[in-house]
Structures are given as structure tokens and as C-alpha cells.
Design an enzyme around this catalytic site. Sequence first.
Site, PDB file in Angstrom:
ATOM      1  N   THR A 199       0.869  -1.118  -0.009  1.00 14.80           N
ATOM      2  CA  THR A 199       0.093   0.012  -0.038  1.00 14.80           C
ATOM      3  C   THR A 199       0.959   1.233  -0.098  1.00 14.80           C
ATOM      4  OG1 THR A 199      -1.718  -0.984   1.138  1.00 14.80           O
ATOM      5  CG2 THR A 199      -1.883   1.211   1.267  1.00 14.80           C
ATOM      6  N   GLY A 208     -17.483  -2.897  18.591  1.00 18.20           N
ATOM      7  CA  GLY A 208     -16.518  -3.550  19.286  1.00 18.20           C
ATOM      8  C   GLY A 208     -15.565  -2.561  19.947  1.00 18.20           C
ATOM      9  N   CYS A 250      -3.305  -2.562   8.869  1.00 22.96           N
ATOM     10  CA  CYS A 250      -3.639  -1.611   7.935  1.00 22.96           C
ATOM     11  C   CYS A 250      -4.550  -0.485   8.392  1.00 22.96           C
ATOM     12  CB  CYS A 250      -4.452  -2.455   6.893  1.00 22.96           C
ATOM     13  SG  CYS A 250      -3.600  -3.656   6.036  1.00 22.96           S
TER      14      CYS A 250
HETATM   15  C1  UDX Z   1      -8.122  -5.023   6.459  1.00 20.25           C
HETATM   16  C2  UDX Z   1      -9.081  -5.000   5.259  1.00 20.25           C
HETATM   17  O1  UDX Z   1     -10.204  -5.544   5.584  1.00 20.25           O
HETATM   18  C3  UDX Z   1      -8.185  -5.393   3.881  1.00 20.25           C
HETATM   19  O2  UDX Z   1      -9.018  -5.268   2.824  1.00 20.25           O
HETATM   20  C4  UDX Z   1      -6.818  -4.590   3.756  1.00 20.25           C
HETATM   21  O3  UDX Z   1      -6.267  -5.218   2.842  1.00 20.25           O
HETATM   22  C5  UDX Z   1      -6.130  -4.850   5.126  1.00 20.25           C
HETATM   23  O4  UDX Z   1      -6.909  -4.257   6.197  1.00 20.25           O
HETATM   24  P1  UDX Z   1      -7.313  -6.850   8.283  1.00 20.25           P
HETATM   25  O5  UDX Z   1      -6.544  -5.633   8.910  1.00 20.25           O
HETATM   26  O6  UDX Z   1      -6.613  -7.952   8.035  1.00 20.25           O
HETATM   27  O7  UDX Z   1      -7.989  -6.170   6.809  1.00 20.25           O
HETATM   28  O8  UDX Z   1      -8.807  -7.058   9.046  1.00 20.25           O
HETATM   29  P2  UDX Z   1     -10.135  -6.770   9.348  1.00 20.25           P
HETATM   30  O9  UDX Z   1     -10.881  -7.820   9.221  1.00 20.25           O
HETATM   31  O10 UDX Z   1     -10.446  -5.811   8.154  1.00 20.25           O
HETATM   32  O11 UDX Z   1     -10.571  -5.991  10.614  1.00 20.25           O
HETATM   33  C6  UDX Z   1      -9.660  -4.662  10.850  1.00 20.25           C
HETATM   34  C7  UDX Z   1     -10.184  -4.488  12.246  1.00 20.25           C
HETATM   35  O12 UDX Z   1     -11.644  -3.928  12.144  1.00 20.25           O
HETATM   36  C8  UDX Z   1     -10.045  -5.222  13.435  1.00 20.25           C
HETATM   37  O13 UDX Z   1      -9.585  -4.778  14.469  1.00 20.25           O
HETATM   38  C9  UDX Z   1     -11.413  -5.625  13.570  1.00 20.25           C
HETATM   39  O14 UDX Z   1     -11.789  -6.413  15.063  1.00 20.25           O
HETATM   40  C10 UDX Z   1     -12.255  -4.455  13.294  1.00 20.25           C
HETATM   41  N1  UDX Z   1     -13.615  -4.626  12.812  1.00 20.25           N
HETATM   42  C11 UDX Z   1     -13.762  -5.074  11.705  1.00 20.25           C
HETATM   43  C12 UDX Z   1     -14.591  -4.369  13.498  1.00 20.25           C
HETATM   44  O15 UDX Z   1     -14.322  -3.875  14.769  1.00 20.25           O
HETATM   45  N2  UDX Z   1     -15.986  -4.393  13.221  1.00 20.25           N
HETATM   46  C13 UDX Z   1     -16.347  -4.639  12.271  1.00 20.25           C
HETATM   47  O16 UDX Z   1     -17.260  -4.781  11.792  1.00 20.25           O
HETATM   48  C14 UDX Z   1     -15.085  -5.275  11.138  1.00 20.25           C
END
Ligand code: UDX
Length: 436
Positions: free
Chosen positions: A122, A256, A263
Site C-alpha cells: 500500500t 467493538g 492496515c
Molecule cells: C483490512 C482490510 O479488511 C483489508 O481489505 C486490507 O487489505 C487490510 O486491512 P485486516 O486488517 O486483516 O484487513 O482485518 P479486518 O478484518 O478488516 O479487521 C480490521 C479491524 O477492524 C479489526 O480490529 C476488527 O476487529 C475491526 N472490525 C472489523 C470491527 O471492529 N468491526 C467490524 O465490523 C469489522
Amino acid sequence: MRIAMIGTGYVGLVSGTCFADFGHHVTCVDKDQSKIDALLSGKMPIWEPGLDGLVAANVARGRLSFTTKLSDALNGAEAVFIAVGTPSRRGDGHADLSFVFAAVEELAKALDHPVVVVTKSTVPVGTGDKIAALLKEHKAPDGCSVASNPEFLREGAAIADFKHPDRILVGAEDERARQVLAEIYRPLFLNKAPLLFTGRRTAELTKYAANAFLAMKISFINEMADLCEAVDADVQDLARGIGLDNRIGAKFLHPGPGYGGSCFPKDTLALLRAAEEAGVEQRIVSTVVKVNDDRKKAMVERVAKALGGELAGKRIGVLGLTFKPNTDDMRDAPSIPLVTALVERGAEVVAYDPVGREQAEPLLPAIHYAETPERVAVDADALVVVTEWDEFRGLDLRELATKMRGNALIDLRNIYDRVDAERAGLRYFGIGRGRT
Ligand code: UDX
């Protein structure tokens, strides 16, 4: 097609392995000898479900190899992907591009034939232009192209995300780059994954916009959860009520303790810095960043409130430490500010995480680590669910309650039902589920 993948972090290793699984010949290169040695002996540097098996299968078929020597990886390669880290620069939040530029410089010097250089890392808008200039400056062969192909995979679901993407985004400025990338991804768009071609700068910015938008959705539902608590409404039902509207969509509406990971926190900050440089205000994203930071810090108050305000001398059991389930990643995990604050305020903390302990220990040294969720409950005044690992969903709440000395269950991920918890003799505190 022969592909070189520079960087064997999350994105590099998963992408390289999946490309090999499509039938391409991929050589992954990394400067870190110990990482390459580990990979050569079948050990994964990251914890990602299914990755070890896929790596082993493709190594066995002779399509995937690992090396520290860039020149080996470039032999016959038509595309060279750059998937090195772009961490937040200490102090200012800009994306640190030193690894990217070092890789490009080395690449320019090592190439003996023109290739398509593709950034998967990125990178801020305009980085592709700088890469093209660097290639020229360091006398890469004429005819090299530079393209942007951001990756949207999530940790813990990385292989499925890579193989079944919602879209594949390619930012390119010339026909050769478009053709090479179309050929690499052909196995996926045979399965109808939309392949979207844009300009290079647009692709670079789109990745940041996607992450910022998702971060905004999470912050939105977190603030709605706070409001639900104040007015005795239920955020789970509210999320469903809005999420069924196709214009909104049901995903990323789980309230949450705030988002973490490798990311969202880094990319939202980098977007703000890039916008500042461009002289354009991004009030929404800057508010999202602040809302999320404040939220993570505020979680300790929820625990204190459930225990009548006092944390000193209390024993708190913490279930889950990683920033989300199915990963051992602790980067920017909400557990870090929460557990640190609990300890600072005099609580004794016992934590359990199915796979995150090794990564967590250096960050959270002043706590006890338990081997099972049940051990966490022993003599605890309160149990706090911080990460929604599947194995916590089916725990016997009655059994946990009998082991505890107190009876507060603070469920920061809403994985339990209030009625079940109360039947087990626990006082239940969820997120946004009516007055607490
Ligand atoms: C994210 C993006 O989804 C992905 O497309 C990008 O390439 C990298 O960043 P990732 O960091 O692996 O992926 O996890 P993700 O499942 O997106 O969750 C990120 C954070 O958001 C976590 O801390 C998760 O707990 C939180 N989250 C996610 C929430 O609190 N609520 C949600 O509804 C979804």
C-alpha cells in the site's frame, strides 16, 4: 508466466503462493536470511490458516521457490511485484517508503531485461511516478513499466480473499502492463472476479479510500452503540436494520473495542498526511481516526464501571489479545491500551489467547498468561472478551461463573447472549445492547 515477488510478509507470501497455485512460476525473495531459511524448511513466518499446506504443495510442484538473491528471482521474470512493508513513519504518520525505494534501486541495477514492476504494497498516491523515475535514474533496461495492483486481503482469511476477490484493481499507464497483469489474473476473472483498470494514481488512492471507508463504517457503528446504550436500544438489531439496505451493506457493522491491525490505523493516518500535502481537508477520516483512538482508550472505563469504579486489587481475566481472530498479529490491537490501563490502575490481569501469546508477551509483560480460557476465570472478579475467537463462543458460562470470585462478564465483541449469561449467574455488559 514467471513472476518475482520481493518481500515475504503477509501480502507478498500470500500473493506469491496463490499466483503459484494459479500455475505461474513464482520466486519469492527476501533480504532476511532467517525468514528464507525458515520458508525453505516449511516453516511459515506468519500464522495464517491454510498457508503452510498451499506453500508446501506449490513448492513440491516446482512452481514456488524462495531465495535471498534478487538476480535468481529475476531470471526470465516478466513481472516483478513489490510487496515490502510500508509502516507508519515514526512521529508523523506518513507511509515510510524507504523499503520500497531500496527494493526498486536494487531491482534497477539487477535487471538485464525489461519487466513490469508492480506495487502490491500500500503506497501513497504518486509513488508509481517516483518508482518510474528511480528505475530510469538507476539505469534499468528501457521498456520497463510501472503498475499499481493493491491487495485487499484480510489476515486470517487471506487465501480465500485472494482467490475470491470482490474485484482486482490494476492501475497502469501502458498497454503492456495491462496485458501482463490481465494474463497473471486470468484464472481469477475466468471465475468472474471483476478486473478493473484505472490510472496508476487512481489505483494507489483507491486502496486508501477503501480502508478509510471501512474504518469509517466501524467507527459509525461504534458511536451508534454508545447511543443505543444511552437510550436503551439494541445496536445488533440496528446494524441488521440498516445493513439489509443494499446501499449500506451488512458487513463491517460489528461494534467493538475499536479497529486495530496492520492496515486501518496506518493507512488512515497516511491518507491524512497525503491529503495535507495536497492541501485538501479530510474531515471525515480525521474524525474517524480520533473516534477510534478515543474508543480504544475508553474500554478500561467499561471494566471499571462494571466493577463499581475501582480496579485496584481486582483480578481481571482477559479472553483474546490479538487484534482479531485467526491471526497472531498484535499490531495496534485494542487489547494493548486496555490491558496496559488495567495494570496501571492496579488490577491483576490473567489473559488467554489461542495463538497470540508469543507476540503479546513482549508488548504486555506485566500480566499472567493462562493456557486455557477456564484458567483465566479462576478467582477473577471480571471476565473481558477482547477478541472474538470461535473457541470462546461455545464456552460453558456456568462453569466459568463457578470458578470466578466475582460475576461480571464484559463482552466487548457481543458474542454472548445476555439471557444466557444471566442464567449462568453472571452480570452481562455487552456493547450497545441497551442500558447497562
Ligand atoms: C483490512 C482490510 O479488511 C483489508 O481489505 C486490507 O487489505 C487490510 O486491512 P485486516 O486488517 O486483516 O484487513 O482485518 P479486518 O478484518 O478488516 O479487521 C480490521 C479491524 O477492524 C479489526 O480490529 C476488527 O476487529 C475491526 N472490525 C472489523 C470491527 O471492529 N468491526 C467490524 O465490523 C469489522
